[in-house]
Design a protein around this motif. Structure first.
Motif: not given
Length: 133
Positions: A12-16, A25-26, A44-46, A127-128
């Motif tokens: 699952i990817r966040v595409v800003p 990669n989320t 979610i990595n802010e 996470q990596q």
């Protein structure tokens, strides 16, 4: 030797900025029919979102990712899509989209324990990349 089962997964990817096709990669979604398993995990990595200069509505992003979990869980909490079979839900979740939350191509593999495989893939692919492993 324990039996291995076919599984499929997607990242699952966040595409800003959809037009730039850059992504973070989320999460991971994993489907294993032999174990009647369909589950997703995400975070979610802010810090990484800020590095992309992403000005996203945090609540909207959380809602979109939470929808993945609800659909995987099925039942009424997954809405109309949550009432479909596991395979149909997985295919719906991994269909090509042009939104801020997308999935990678679907990849196959073999596993003994789908839950452990999901945890492993999440650590390796999400996470990596966030620099924590």
């Amino acid at each position: 030797m324990p039996e291995k089962h076919l599984f499929e997964y997607a990242v699952i990817r966040v595409v800003p900025r959809v037009e730039r096709e850059e992504f973070i990669n989320t999460g991971v979604i994993l489907y294993c029919p032999a174990q009647a398993f369909l589950k997703t995990t995400y975070e979610i990595n802010e810090e990484r979102l800020r590095a992309f200069g992403a000005d996203l509505d945090r609540q909207e992003l959380e809602d979109r990712l939470l929808a993945f979990k609800r659909i995987c869980a099925g039942r009424t909490e997954g809405g109309t899509i949550g009432k479909l079979s596991l395979a149909e839900r997985f295919r719906w979740l991994t269909a090509t989209r042009s939104t801020i939350v997308q999935t990678s191509a679907v990849h196959p593999g073999l596993c003994q324990d789908a839950a452990k495989t999901l945890d492993h893939l999440f650590a390796q692919l999400v996470q990596q990349t966030a620099g924590r492993i």
